[in-house]
Design a protein around this motif. Structure first.
Motif, PDB file in Angstrom:
ATOM      1  N   HIS A  95       0.868  -1.182   0.000  1.00 13.56           N
ATOM      2  CA  HIS A  95       0.000   0.000   0.000  1.00 13.56           C
ATOM      3  C   HIS A  95       0.906   1.234   0.000  1.00 13.56           C
ATOM      4  O   HIS A  95       1.013   1.943   1.013  1.00 13.56           O
ATOM      5  CB  HIS A  95      -0.917  -0.014   1.218  1.00 13.56           C
ATOM      6  CG  HIS A  95      -1.796  -1.220   1.299  1.00 13.56           C
ATOM      7  ND1 HIS A  95      -2.950  -1.356   0.543  1.00 13.56           N
ATOM      8  CD2 HIS A  95      -1.685  -2.363   2.015  1.00 13.56           C
ATOM      9  CE1 HIS A  95      -3.517  -2.526   0.806  1.00 13.56           C
ATOM     10  NE2 HIS A  95      -2.763  -3.159   1.686  1.00 13.56           N
ATOM     11  N   PRO A  96       1.583   1.498  -1.111  1.00 12.83           N
ATOM     12  CA  PRO A  96       2.668   2.496  -1.110  1.00 12.83           C
ATOM     13  C   PRO A  96       2.244   3.922  -0.801  1.00 12.83           C
ATOM     14  O   PRO A  96       2.972   4.636  -0.100  1.00 12.83           O
ATOM     15  CB  PRO A  96       3.239   2.393  -2.536  1.00 12.83           C
ATOM     16  CG  PRO A  96       2.841   1.034  -3.016  1.00 12.83           C
ATOM     17  CD  PRO A  96       1.508   0.782  -2.395  1.00 12.83           C
ATOM     18  N   THR A  97       1.100   4.376  -1.337  1.00 15.73           N
ATOM     19  CA  THR A  97       0.767   5.795  -1.160  1.00 15.73           C
ATOM     20  C   THR A  97       0.504   6.130   0.299  1.00 15.73           C
ATOM     21  O   THR A  97       0.929   7.187   0.792  1.00 15.73           O
ATOM     22  CB  THR A  97      -0.446   6.182  -2.022  1.00 15.73           C
ATOM     23  OG1 THR A  97      -1.532   5.277  -1.773  1.00 15.73           O
ATOM     24  CG2 THR A  97      -0.089   6.141  -3.499  1.00 15.73           C
ATOM     25  N   ASP A 255      -6.683   3.640  -4.972  1.00 20.01           N
ATOM     26  CA  ASP A 255      -7.826   4.451  -5.389  1.00 20.01           C
ATOM     27  C   ASP A 255      -7.448   5.253  -6.633  1.00 20.01           C
ATOM     28  O   ASP A 255      -6.312   5.160  -7.135  1.00 20.01           O
ATOM     29  CB  ASP A 255      -8.296   5.359  -4.261  1.00 20.01           C
ATOM     30  CG  ASP A 255      -7.224   6.322  -3.754  1.00 20.01           C
ATOM     31  OD1 ASP A 255      -6.220   6.540  -4.472  1.00 20.01           O
ATOM     32  OD2 ASP A 255      -7.379   6.856  -2.634  1.00 20.01           O
ATOM     33  N   ALA A 256      -8.389   6.050  -7.124  1.00 20.40           N
ATOM     34  CA  ALA A 256      -8.150   6.782  -8.368  1.00 20.40           C
ATOM     35  C   ALA A 256      -7.000   7.766  -8.230  1.00 20.40           C
ATOM     36  O   ALA A 256      -6.216   7.963  -9.167  1.00 20.40           O
ATOM     37  CB  ALA A 256      -9.429   7.513  -8.776  1.00 20.40           C
ATOM     38  N   GLN A 257      -6.856   8.377  -7.038  1.00 22.48           N
ATOM     39  CA  GLN A 257      -5.772   9.343  -6.826  1.00 22.48           C
ATOM     40  C   GLN A 257      -4.408   8.646  -6.863  1.00 22.48           C
ATOM     41  O   GLN A 257      -3.436   9.195  -7.413  1.00 22.48           O
ATOM     42  CB  GLN A 257      -5.961  10.061  -5.488  1.00 22.48           C
ATOM     43  CG  GLN A 257      -7.131  11.028  -5.451  1.00 22.48           C
ATOM     44  CD  GLN A 257      -8.482  10.335  -5.358  1.00 22.48           C
ATOM     45  OE1 GLN A 257      -8.568   9.210  -4.849  1.00 22.48           O
ATOM     46  NE2 GLN A 257      -9.522  10.993  -5.848  1.00 22.48           N
ATOM     47  N   ALA A 258      -4.330   7.456  -6.297  1.00 24.44           N
ATOM     48  CA  ALA A 258      -3.068   6.712  -6.325  1.00 24.44           C
ATOM     49  C   ALA A 258      -2.699   6.347  -7.754  1.00 24.44           C
ATOM     50  O   ALA A 258      -1.537   6.483  -8.168  1.00 24.44           O
ATOM     51  CB  ALA A 258      -3.180   5.451  -5.471  1.00 24.44           C
ATOM     52  N   VAL A 281     -12.448  -1.296  -4.944  1.00 25.69           N
ATOM     53  CA  VAL A 281     -13.864  -1.116  -5.245  1.00 25.69           C
ATOM     54  C   VAL A 281     -14.640  -1.352  -3.960  1.00 25.69           C
ATOM     55  O   VAL A 281     -14.382  -2.326  -3.240  1.00 25.69           O
ATOM     56  CB  VAL A 281     -14.342  -2.097  -6.339  1.00 25.69           C
ATOM     57  CG1 VAL A 281     -15.849  -2.010  -6.530  1.00 25.69           C
ATOM     58  CG2 VAL A 281     -13.625  -1.822  -7.659  1.00 25.69           C
ATOM     59  N   THR A 282     -15.579  -0.483  -3.648  1.00 23.27           N
ATOM     60  CA  THR A 282     -16.360  -0.638  -2.429  1.00 23.27           C
ATOM     61  C   THR A 282     -17.316  -1.821  -2.527  1.00 23.27           C
ATOM     62  O   THR A 282     -17.734  -2.210  -3.623  1.00 23.27           O
ATOM     63  CB  THR A 282     -17.169   0.637  -2.132  1.00 23.27           C
ATOM     64  OG1 THR A 282     -17.870   0.467  -0.891  1.00 23.27           O
ATOM     65  CG2 THR A 282     -18.183   0.909  -3.236  1.00 23.27           C
TER      66      THR A 282
END
Length: 579
Positions: A95-97, A255-258, A281-282
């Protein structure tokens, strides 16, 4: 001979000679590493002496004499002096970000006791001043000496003027101020799953919340990073990955930002790590919206990304965790003081019922995406395998390499079904290393028979990849969880754990060859890149790492102490310990 045939013959000769001349030119290497022990991880697990690189790819792997023939005037020669070379190592679960930003504001010490936790909270309260939230995340109680949460009274004592949140995923311990600000009192009634623990003597909340962290109204007290700050920290983390031989990872909940950040770094030439993405995805909300989101991921341009950055699939959360006593098990957890379980029928938490899970899996498979879900308990593992089996009746799931993430608790039946369906497994040996003492104390040895059953998975032909679930901090051994792949290999080979006497079911230990495959070619398959990386074979990308010892012959205890001397990506040195 007619004129036309003569011209054809001359043209053919010219073409042949021209082709030979070009071939000779192509056979001059840019870089040669020789006099070493090159572990190819090919089908036969061949061990060679040398490798040659040209244009970012492996030109030849073989004996010294054979490879050194490719030396030209401009070839860079590296004498390995007998050192071992491995393919670039791959981590199947990071989970790098988030991990890279954990200590952006201030360093966070290692916490192994309740005293350590309280000392940190006291220091943060002083540093922040009154009324500011003090938040501690992912310091799991199963890894504390006392194996419990700090109490409300303890938190009140060290931070009387601050609201305090000690969170381990969906569970948490709060002090009095945090409870008040979050509106949690004896009359509080949550919607959906979860529990507020109540003191039977007073009827007031003890401060411990089960699966209810979503109700805590904590506000950030730390300085806010800029986008440039986030980029810099991520690049710093990737450089540290390189320092332990890692050349590729999978972000298992981006997520989209990552995804956008990875793309920006890639375009700027700042990625030193190959990135595979499992897009988060939720599992909440109308099923039609969830299915539409899965299909939107499938339509993302990075589904057609190259070997440096690509979306491989989607990730959801099927059950809770073993560190919080909420993983979904086939049999009840059992009453536990460690996990505060007082219901003898409690089996944990399953977030996605079958009638929703099956269409989610089907949407991913029909879209060509790898589906995976956080599935810790054997109940969740079986539920996911049953969903794969149901979808497989109409659409073969195997080509999409469906996956089970974590898959800590398994069974013989689960292994057999995974093998039959072509389901891969994403396992983190560091969890065995850090959590065996608590798990053994709670479940006993017999119930852990199929905890991370690595040898059984290999024997069944299941593709199993090694990862870390790296969540916090930069530093391969100080991180939560540690992402040093040599520690992971040692755990997989030894089945030994921190603070635990003996070996946890040594019949599930891997051979050294299998442990190397766990972090190389197997993970390349999870990335759908086994034709490009994961082994050292001619034509593949020149990703490799030089290490300081012979992993196939050194004493077992030394495996975990392995140090990387240099790391190469596409034939370019991206880490050198001498620098």
């Amino acid at each position: 001979m007619t004129m036309s045939r003569a011209l054809w013959w001359i043209a053919g000769l010219l073409s042949l000679f021209g082709g030979c001349r070009d071939a000779v030119g192509d056979e001059v290497a840019d870089l040669i590493l020789h006099h070493g022990k090159v572990v190819t991880v090919d089908r036969d697990f061949s061990v060679r002496q040398a490798l040659a690189v040209k244009g970012g790819r492996l030109l030849r792997v073989g004996d010294d004499d054979d490879v050194l023939k490719l030396q030209g005037p401009g070839t860079v020669l590296v004498d390995l002096g007998g050192r071992m070379v491995l393919p670039g190592l791959i981590d199947s679960h990071t989970h790098p970000t988030d991990a890279s930003m954990t200590e952006f504001d201030h360093p966070i010490p290692e916490m192994e006791t309740i005293g350590d936790v309280l000392d940190y909270i006291r220091a943060r309260a002083v540093a922040l001043g009154p009324d500011k939230w003090v938040v501690v995340r992912q310091v799991f109680i199963t890894r504390l000496k006392e194996r419990r949460y700090p109490t409300r009274e303890e938190l009140d004592r060290v931070a009387p003027a601050n609201p305090v949140l000690f969170a381990t995923g969906p569970d948490a311990s709060l002090n009095s101020a945090a409870l008040k600000l979050s509106g949690i009192d004896k009359d509080f009634r949550p919607e959906g799953p979860g529990k507020v623990e109540i003191d039977p003597a007073t009827g007031a909340p003890t401060g411990i919340l089960r699966n209810l962290t979503r109700y805590v109204k904590a506000t950030p007290s730390e300085r806010a990073p800029s986008e440039l700050d986030r980029d810099k920290r991520l690049v710093e983390l990737f450089a540290d990955y390189n320092s332990v031989g890692i050349t590729a990872v999978i972000d298992r909940d981006a997520d989209a930002q990552a995804v956008e950040r990875y793309g920006r770094l890639h375009e700027a030439g700042a990625l030193s790590i190959r990135m595979g993405v499992s897009h988060g995805v939720t599992n909440l909300g109308p099923i039609d919206e969830i299915l539409a989101e899965i299909r939107r991921v499938a339509a993302h341009p990075l589904r057609r990304g190259g070997p440096m950055l690509r979306i491989v699939g989607v990730k959801l959360y099927l059950d809770g965790g073993m560190l919080t006593g909420s993983a979904f098990m086939r049999e009840p957890w059992g009453v536990s003081k460690i996990y505060s379980i007082d219901d003898p029928t409690y089996k944990g938490v399953l977030f996605i019922p079958r009638e929703r899970l099956v269409p989610m899996v089907r949407a991913a498979v029909e879209s060509g995406l790898q589906f995976t879900a956080h599935s810790v308990g054997d109940g969740a593992v079986h539920a996911l395998l049953d969903a794969y089996e149901e979808v497989d009746k109409q659409t073969p799931v195997g080509p999409t390499r469906p996956c089970i993430t974590h898959s800590n608790f398994m069974s013989r039946e689960a292994i057999e079904k995974a093998s039959r369906l072509g389901v891969a497994v994403d396992v983190q040996p560091a969890w065995l290393y850090l959590d065996t003492p608590t798990l053994s104390a709670h479940f006993g040895n017999d119930r852990l028979r199929f905890f991370q059953p690595l040898r059984s998975l290999f024997a069944a032909g299941v593709v199993v990849g090694g990862g870390s679930d790296h969540m916090q901090k930069i530093g391969s051994l100080r991180s939560i969880n540690p992402y040093n792949p040599f520690l992971g290999m040692w755990v997989a080979v030894s089945r030994r754990a921190k603070g635990y006497e003996g070996r946890l079911h040594p019949e599930e230990a891997l051979t050294r060859e299998q442990a190397i495959r766990l972090y190389t070619i197997n993970n390349a398959k999870l990335l759908f890149l086994e034709d490009k990386i994961g082994s050292l074979e001619a034509g593949k990308r020149a990703d490799f790492t030089v290490i300081d010892r012979d992993l196939l012959a050194c004493p077992e205890a030394e495996i975990r102490a392995t140090r990387v001397l240099s790391t190469y990506l596409d034939g370019k040195r991206i880490f050198d310990r001498s620098e």
